[in-house]
Design a protein around this motif. Structure first.
Motif, PDB file in Angstrom:
ATOM      1  N   VAL A  11       0.755  -1.205   0.004  1.00 14.31           N
ATOM      2  CA  VAL A  11      -0.102  -0.060   0.073  1.00 14.31           C
ATOM      3  C   VAL A  11       0.795   1.337   0.098  1.00 14.31           C
ATOM      4  O   VAL A  11       0.654   2.308  -0.700  1.00 14.31           O
ATOM      5  CB  VAL A  11      -0.960  -0.081   1.196  1.00 14.31           C
ATOM      6  N   ARG A  12       1.975   1.279   0.773  1.00 17.36           N
ATOM      7  CA  ARG A  12       2.835   2.593   0.827  1.00 17.36           C
ATOM      8  C   ARG A  12       3.753   2.771  -0.682  1.00 17.36           C
ATOM      9  O   ARG A  12       3.611   3.822  -0.957  1.00 17.36           O
ATOM     10  CB  ARG A  12       3.947   1.972   1.737  1.00 17.36           C
ATOM     11  N   LEU A  14       1.949   2.070  -3.592  1.00 13.42           N
ATOM     12  CA  LEU A  14       1.071   2.498  -4.145  1.00 13.42           C
ATOM     13  C   LEU A  14       0.613   4.288  -3.846  1.00 13.42           C
ATOM     14  O   LEU A  14       0.504   4.768  -4.765  1.00 13.42           O
ATOM     15  CB  LEU A  14      -0.461   1.937  -3.916  1.00 13.42           C
ATOM     16  N   LEU A  15       1.032   4.294  -2.624  1.00 20.65           N
ATOM     17  CA  LEU A  15       0.645   5.875  -2.289  1.00 20.65           C
ATOM     18  C   LEU A  15       1.736   6.457  -2.612  1.00 20.65           C
ATOM     19  O   LEU A  15       1.644   7.716  -3.035  1.00 20.65           O
ATOM     20  CB  LEU A  15       0.615   5.948  -0.704  1.00 20.65           C
TER      21      LEU A  15
END
Lengths: 377, 377
Positions: A11-12, A14-15
């Protein structure tokens, strides 16, 4: 939503990809925004108070106390005492609260404001079912008081004045407006969302600006800590000079720890209140004066540079500049990565926020010169 | 504001003193709040995106993309596609946006809603100049559709249904409401601020709840990621099933990077959008189902314990309990440090949020038993 979640590390990533498409204030290319990087202490404190909710303030009495102290410090900045007020999500909510109170207090459905008023007043009037009448401004882009007074009628409930217009940074004659409001028994709201954290300090620095909230006639004032106050978003403020005014926008809140609400939003961030308190306490008037001094000096450097290039530019009142350079120059600078904005009349509008350093000013002037040369402006 | 600022260390001490007067969700004594500790990844991401402003979204295109994806994931949760929507500051702003659109779209000035509707609908109607007519609910505390239909007249612009009422957690018959709305050509708004992040997962877990958004008849839905979605404040959401509806609440935004706004607030936190995206991606449906499962199991444990004590308690639909125990018991528990809330009818209302663990349930039941014994309930 996917059935299975992704590990935090994925997720990090993607962010980070998303964030790489964002600009940052520290990148130095954002010249058209009234927001900036928040103060590092404000950032830290916001994170510390992230779970607090002033919409259910009985659970967070410490944070509620910080909000009260922050509002008092803001009122003090205007030389006011014995007021009431609240931190809001920003200037728009504060302007809505003001006109909501005016509508519920008065009998009319019409608001009279100079045409330089912020578009949030248009929004507030649409929301509240009020009719907004915009009046002409003078050559300095300040409200023409005679014109404004002539548009007041039996259906008018409020007048709005601006201290630091969004497009030109100009300041209406608030004392004159207060006189009119008193005579006509009208609600007067002052939108100092941007100027509120600039004008008091510019005056202390000896700049020739006039801004004061007279002892009577003004009902409410908007000031935004999340603009020149260096507090993280969402942090606006509304001050009511008469604490009773707040009663006109009261909503009953059953099943909460406090039974009365006076904001548009329900659940609301206590983190912003704690951050505002922290930054105010840490910088003090002296600290803010330094911030404003630097912004104003850079504004004047930019102004002088533009004059030297032979371009038409308005003499700045505060750290807002409007340059009449034509659309080709504006577009070309945009293609070079400068994020600018325009007044409704098409001038290039620059807000010299704290992230617009002297170095940025020099780089911008260099690019402006090359582009203006290309187009033989 | 003081003339001189204080060193950061001194400010931190003042803040710690204030924070010591706050409660924390992790302390386990807050039983009456629909907020909770945000997910740790949401907290981290919020801090990372703190300076982003979706009110000037052209500067933060990456974060704007995260908002769109987050809204799409929320719509997907309801089985909807081809919708539009926005993240808001919370359920109140979302409910205001819905009724604002309804008022601007329709011709009437009246809203009909069951009496269990959240007080933000009262607030929205006051703000928007609408008249709210509240209709009776049945013995299960769900909207009485016959009664509701009978109160609709030529001046009515909207009907509101609730999926997860604030006081009882009950769910109105949305399909039935949609039928009425279609027949009468009315705007139907569904407030699923709390229930939206509970009901789809409870259904998947096999609990006997019915909630669906029918293919036609519903115009908008509120869901709050900052309640059961575990996203930091401020994070609500409005979904418009017909993207054109959003046009009815459009405000022109000159001098910003995007020229149209559809929110009440102007400057608005992109940090909440990034945090919502992150938590949705990280937990997935599976993760949320686990959170909801735990909350519902603890709700049932609490329910059974209360029944065992011989106290009157409503059978819970979702993780909200209403216990009829009398004001002495309520007050005595408050004095023991429990932060509870009450329905408008005086029942003790408990929201079994993720921070209300099994251990908390046991401790509370023990205290409830001792207090109820003292008062011979």
């Amino acid at each position: 939503m996917d059935e299975r979640g992704l590990p935090a590390e994925d997720v990090r990533k993607l962010l980070s990809q998303a964030q790489s498409k964002d600009l940052s204030y520290s990148g130095g290319r954002i010249l058209g925004s009234m927001c900036t990087s928040p103060h590092s202490l404000g950032r830290e404190v916001f994170t510390q108070f992230l779970e607090t909710n002033l919409g259910d303030a009985g659970l967070f009495e410490g944070t509620k106390g910080l909000e009260s102290e922050a509002v008092e410090m803001i009122a003090g900045l205007l030389g006011l005492a014995g007021t009431s007020g609240l931190l809001t999500t920003g200037g728009t909510e504060a302007n809505i609260l003001a006109l909501w109170a005016a509508r519920n207090k008065g009998r009319g459905k019409k608001v009279v404001a100079p045409e330089t008023v912020h578009f949030s007043v248009d929004k507030a009037c649409n929301l509240l079912g009020l009719r907004l009448v915009k009046t002409a401004v003078d050559s300095r882009k300040c409200a023409d008081l005679g014109e404004l007074e002539s548009r007041i009628d039996h259906d008018t409930c409020a007048v709005v004045g601006v201290a630091g217009t969004t497009e030109y940074g100009t300041v209406d004659d608030i004392t004159g407006l207060a006189k009119i409001a008193l005579e006509k028994e009208l609600y007067l709201h002052v939108d100092a969302a941007f100027g509120g954290f600039v004008l008091p300090f510019l005056q202390e620095l000896g700049y020739p600006v006039h801004f004061e909230i007279p002892a009577s006639g003004v009902d409410s004032i908007t000031l935004d800590p999340h603009k020149m106050g260096l507090v993280p978003i969402p942090c606006g403020c509304i001050i009511f000079t008469d604490p009773e005014t707040q009663g006109f926008i009261e909503t009953e809140a059953p099943y909460l720890t406090l039974k009365r609400q006076h904001t548009v939003v329900g659940t609301r961030s206590g983190a912003a209140a704690a951050a505002a308190y922290a930054v105010f306490k840490h910088l003090g008037r002296e600290g803010y004066r330094g911030v404003v001094k630097q912004c104003m000096e850079n504004t004047i450097k930019l102004y002088r540079g533009v004059v030297k290039l032979g371009l038409a530019v308005r003499t700045p009142t505060i750290n807002v500049l409007a340059i009449d350079c034509g659309p080709e120059v504006y577009d070309a600078l945009g293609k070079m990565g400068w994020r600018l904005s325009q007044t409704r009349e098409g001038e290039m509008r620059i807000i010299v926020m704290p992230h617009v350093s002297e170095k940025v000013v020099r780089e911008f002037l260099r690019d402006l010169e090359s582009v203006a040369g290309d187009f033989h402006v």
